[in-house]
Design a protein around this motif. Structure first.
Motif, PDB file in Angstrom:
ATOM      1  N   ASP A 102       0.814  -1.215   0.000  1.00 20.14           N
ATOM      2  CA  ASP A 102       0.000   0.000   0.000  1.00 20.14           C
ATOM      3  C   ASP A 102       0.847   1.264   0.000  1.00 20.14           C
ATOM      4  OD1 ASP A 102      -2.170  -1.724   0.188  1.00 20.14           O
ATOM      5  OD2 ASP A 102      -2.249  -1.570   2.366  1.00 20.14           O
ATOM      6  N   ASP A 103       2.047   1.173   0.596  1.00 17.69           N
ATOM      7  CA  ASP A 103       2.913   2.343   0.763  1.00 17.69           C
ATOM      8  C   ASP A 103       4.348   1.842   0.676  1.00 17.69           C
ATOM      9  OD1 ASP A 103       4.702   4.157   2.135  1.00 17.69           O
ATOM     10  OD2 ASP A 103       2.962   5.136   3.024  1.00 17.69           O
ATOM     11  N   GLN A 104       5.054   2.222  -0.389  1.00 17.93           N
ATOM     12  CA  GLN A 104       6.405   1.705  -0.582  1.00 17.93           C
ATOM     13  C   GLN A 104       7.358   2.101   0.542  1.00 17.93           C
ATOM     14  OE1 GLN A 104       7.111   2.927  -4.788  1.00 17.93           O
ATOM     15  NE2 GLN A 104       7.685   0.762  -5.038  1.00 17.93           N
ATOM     16  N   GLU A 105       7.280   3.322   1.024  1.00 17.94           N
ATOM     17  CA  GLU A 105       8.193   3.762   2.084  1.00 17.94           C
ATOM     18  C   GLU A 105       7.939   2.992   3.377  1.00 17.94           C
ATOM     19  OE1 GLU A 105      11.455   5.303   3.539  1.00 17.94           O
ATOM     20  OE2 GLU A 105      10.800   5.659   1.477  1.00 17.94           O
ATOM     21  N   ALA A 106       6.665   2.833   3.739  1.00 19.45           N
ATOM     22  CA  ALA A 106       6.329   2.055   4.939  1.00 19.45           C
ATOM     23  C   ALA A 106       6.754   0.601   4.762  1.00 19.45           C
ATOM     24  CB  ALA A 106       4.834   2.144   5.225  1.00 19.45           C
ATOM     25  N   ALA A 107       6.561   0.067   3.573  1.00 18.70           N
ATOM     26  CA  ALA A 107       6.975  -1.314   3.304  1.00 18.70           C
ATOM     27  C   ALA A 107       8.484  -1.457   3.425  1.00 18.70           C
ATOM     28  CB  ALA A 107       6.512  -1.742   1.911  1.00 18.70           C
ATOM     29  N   LEU A 108       9.224  -0.503   2.875  1.00 17.70           N
ATOM     30  CA  LEU A 108      10.683  -0.563   2.977  1.00 17.70           C
ATOM     31  C   LEU A 108      11.118  -0.567   4.436  1.00 17.70           C
ATOM     32  CD1 LEU A 108      13.454  -0.595   1.625  1.00 17.70           C
ATOM     33  CD2 LEU A 108      13.350   1.912   1.575  1.00 17.70           C
ATOM     34  N   ARG A 109      10.523   0.286   5.258  1.00 15.57           N
ATOM     35  CA  ARG A 109      10.869   0.316   6.689  1.00 15.57           C
ATOM     36  C   ARG A 109      10.555  -1.018   7.350  1.00 15.57           C
ATOM     37  NH1 ARG A 109       8.599   5.388   6.280  1.00 15.57           N
ATOM     38  NH2 ARG A 109       6.688   4.695   7.299  1.00 15.57           N
ATOM     39  N   ASP A 116      16.689   0.913  -5.470  1.00 17.19           N
ATOM     40  CA  ASP A 116      15.717   1.949  -5.136  1.00 17.19           C
ATOM     41  C   ASP A 116      15.826   3.008  -6.226  1.00 17.19           C
ATOM     42  OD1 ASP A 116      14.001   3.818  -4.094  1.00 17.19           O
ATOM     43  OD2 ASP A 116      14.928   3.874  -2.106  1.00 17.19           O
ATOM     44  N   VAL A 117      15.025   2.817  -7.274  1.00 24.03           N
ATOM     45  CA  VAL A 117      15.105   3.657  -8.461  1.00 24.03           C
ATOM     46  C   VAL A 117      13.787   4.406  -8.637  1.00 24.03           C
ATOM     47  CG1 VAL A 117      15.464   3.671 -10.962  1.00 24.03           C
ATOM     48  CG2 VAL A 117      16.651   1.972  -9.533  1.00 24.03           C
ATOM     49  N   PRO A 118      13.822   5.759  -8.655  1.00 28.25           N
ATOM     50  CA  PRO A 118      12.587   6.517  -8.883  1.00 28.25           C
ATOM     51  C   PRO A 118      11.995   6.188 -10.258  1.00 28.25           C
ATOM     52  CG  PRO A 118      14.367   7.953  -8.156  1.00 28.25           C
ATOM     53  CD  PRO A 118      14.977   6.616  -8.458  1.00 28.25           C
ATOM     54  N   MET A 119      10.663   6.023 -10.275  1.00 19.76           N
ATOM     55  CA  MET A 119       9.959   5.751 -11.532  1.00 19.76           C
ATOM     56  C   MET A 119       8.661   6.542 -11.509  1.00 19.76           C
ATOM     57  SD  MET A 119      10.653   1.710 -12.149  1.00 19.76           S
ATOM     58  CE  MET A 119      10.203   1.846 -13.859  1.00 19.76           C
ATOM     59  N   GLY A 120       8.756   7.833 -11.695  1.00 20.73           N
ATOM     60  CA  GLY A 120       7.583   8.694 -11.600  1.00 20.73           C
ATOM     61  C   GLY A 120       7.161   8.812 -10.150  1.00 20.73           C
ATOM     62  N   ALA A 121       5.896   8.552  -9.883  1.00 25.67           N
ATOM     63  CA  ALA A 121       5.380   8.657  -8.517  1.00 25.67           C
ATOM     64  C   ALA A 121       5.800   7.467  -7.655  1.00 25.67           C
ATOM     65  CB  ALA A 121       3.860   8.752  -8.551  1.00 25.67           C
ATOM     66  N   ASP A 122       6.230   6.375  -8.284  1.00 23.10           N
ATOM     67  CA  ASP A 122       6.614   5.168  -7.563  1.00 23.10           C
ATOM     68  C   ASP A 122       8.100   4.894  -7.731  1.00 23.10           C
ATOM     69  OD1 ASP A 122       3.937   4.552  -6.678  1.00 23.10           O
ATOM     70  OD2 ASP A 122       3.501   3.946  -8.744  1.00 23.10           O
ATOM     71  N   ARG A 123       8.535   3.758  -7.213  1.00 21.71           N
ATOM     72  CA  ARG A 123       9.952   3.384  -7.285  1.00 21.71           C
ATOM     73  C   ARG A 123      10.085   1.911  -7.669  1.00 21.71           C
ATOM     74  NH1 ARG A 123      10.368   5.229  -1.192  1.00 21.71           N
ATOM     75  NH2 ARG A 123      12.414   4.317  -1.070  1.00 21.71           N
ATOM     76  N   TRP A 124      11.187   1.586  -8.319  1.00 20.14           N
ATOM     77  CA  TRP A 124      11.587   0.194  -8.491  1.00 20.14           C
ATOM     78  C   TRP A 124      12.367  -0.106  -7.224  1.00 20.14           C
ATOM     79  CZ3 TRP A 124      10.374  -3.773 -11.457  1.00 20.14           C
ATOM     80  CH2 TRP A 124      11.188  -4.906 -11.426  1.00 20.14           C
ATOM     81  N   LEU A 125      11.709  -0.779  -6.281  1.00 16.86           N
ATOM     82  CA  LEU A 125      12.230  -0.920  -4.926  1.00 16.86           C
ATOM     83  C   LEU A 125      12.305  -2.399  -4.579  1.00 16.86           C
ATOM     84  CD1 LEU A 125      13.045   0.524  -2.284  1.00 16.86           C
ATOM     85  CD2 LEU A 125      10.604   0.708  -1.757  1.00 16.86           C
ATOM     86  N   THR A 126      13.533  -2.913  -4.471  1.00 14.60           N
ATOM     87  CA  THR A 126      13.699  -4.325  -4.141  1.00 14.60           C
ATOM     88  C   THR A 126      14.542  -4.481  -2.887  1.00 14.60           C
ATOM     89  OG1 THR A 126      15.715  -4.711  -5.460  1.00 14.60           O
ATOM     90  CG2 THR A 126      13.594  -4.959  -6.595  1.00 14.60           C
ATOM     91  N   VAL A 127      14.277  -5.567  -2.180  1.00 18.08           N
ATOM     92  CA  VAL A 127      15.067  -5.944  -1.011  1.00 18.08           C
ATOM     93  C   VAL A 127      15.542  -7.376  -1.200  1.00 18.08           C
ATOM     94  CG1 VAL A 127      13.915  -4.351   0.580  1.00 18.08           C
ATOM     95  CG2 VAL A 127      13.025  -6.683   0.308  1.00 18.08           C
ATOM     96  N   VAL A 128      16.628  -7.713  -0.486  1.00 21.09           N
ATOM     97  CA  VAL A 128      17.193  -9.060  -0.525  1.00 21.09           C
ATOM     98  C   VAL A 128      17.601  -9.466   0.883  1.00 21.09           C
ATOM     99  CG1 VAL A 128      18.063  -8.916  -2.898  1.00 21.09           C
ATOM    100  CG2 VAL A 128      19.521  -8.201  -1.016  1.00 21.09           C
ATOM    101  N   SER A 129      17.841 -10.739   1.038  1.00 21.60           N
ATOM    102  CA  SER A 129      18.365 -11.236   2.300  1.00 21.60           C
ATOM    103  C   SER A 129      19.822 -10.811   2.441  1.00 21.60           C
ATOM    104  CB  SER A 129      18.281 -12.766   2.328  1.00 21.60           C
ATOM    105  OG  SER A 129      19.022 -13.281   3.422  1.00 21.60           O
ATOM    106  N   LEU A 155      13.026  -9.291  -3.735  1.00 27.54           N
ATOM    107  CA  LEU A 155      11.607  -9.089  -3.471  1.00 27.54           C
ATOM    108  C   LEU A 155      11.271  -7.659  -3.858  1.00 27.54           C
ATOM    109  CD1 LEU A 155       8.936 -10.151  -2.266  1.00 27.54           C
ATOM    110  CD2 LEU A 155       9.683  -9.153  -0.088  1.00 27.54           C
ATOM    111  N   LEU A 156      10.420  -7.516  -4.877  1.00 26.60           N
ATOM    112  CA  LEU A 156       9.979  -6.201  -5.341  1.00 26.60           C
ATOM    113  C   LEU A 156       8.812  -5.741  -4.479  1.00 26.60           C
ATOM    114  CD1 LEU A 156       9.936  -3.877  -7.448  1.00 26.60           C
ATOM    115  CD2 LEU A 156       8.427  -5.339  -8.828  1.00 26.60           C
ATOM    116  N   LEU A 157       8.933  -4.577  -3.884  1.00 29.71           N
ATOM    117  CA  LEU A 157       7.847  -3.972  -3.117  1.00 29.71           C
ATOM    118  C   LEU A 157       7.025  -3.164  -4.116  1.00 29.71           C
ATOM    119  CD1 LEU A 157       9.939  -2.935   0.024  1.00 29.71           C
ATOM    120  CD2 LEU A 157       8.655  -5.058  -0.392  1.00 29.71           C
TER     121      LEU A 157
END
Length: 128
Positions: A11-18, A31-44, A53-55
């Motif tokens: 629902d919220d990329q920033e909250a999900a990242l935290r 963490d790549v800006p893509m307009g209003a959203d981001r290509w945001l991935t995390v790994v172990s 894991l793409l958020l």
């Protein structure tokens, strides 16, 4: 063939990242800006070149009913392997994470299910 990337709708990329970094212990890979959203991935941190894991933003109209149905039926959107489900359950509960299923052992598998605060249930599992 191997899995390179999978995603959860958030629902919220920033909250999900935290949540995924501060609570679950993943690290940011992209963490790549893509307009209003981001290509945001995390790994172990144990496998920084492993599966990402793409958020994924929940903006598509089909996502809300899909996520709501999964949560209503208690179906996790993803499953993460841990070495010790009860220990991870206790650690995360100590951080304030809400679980919808306490550790449960069924044969060689132990699972627990948590709420990721971003609209998903996530299963923790260990197979003996």
């Amino acid at each position: 063939m191997k899995i390179h990337l999978t995603s959860v709708f958030v629902d919220d990329q920033e909250a999900a990242l935290r949540f995924y970094t501060d609570m679950l212990g993943f690290v940011t890979k992209h963490d790549v800006p893509m307009g209003a959203d981001r290509w945001l991935t995390v790994v172990s941190p144990e496998d920084p070149d492993g599966t990402e894991l793409l958020l994924e933003p929940s903006g598509h109209p089909a996502v809300a009913p899909y996520k709501e149905a999964l949560v209503r039926d208690g179906i996790p959107a993803a499953s993460f392997a841990v070495d010790d489900v009860p220990a991870e359950y206790r650690r995360l509960r100590g951080l304030g994470v809400r679980f919808t299923q306490e550790p449960l052992t069924a044969g060689p598998v132990t699972t627990a299910v948590l709420d990721d605060t971003c609209g998903n249930l996530i299963q923790l599992m260990h197979s003996a």
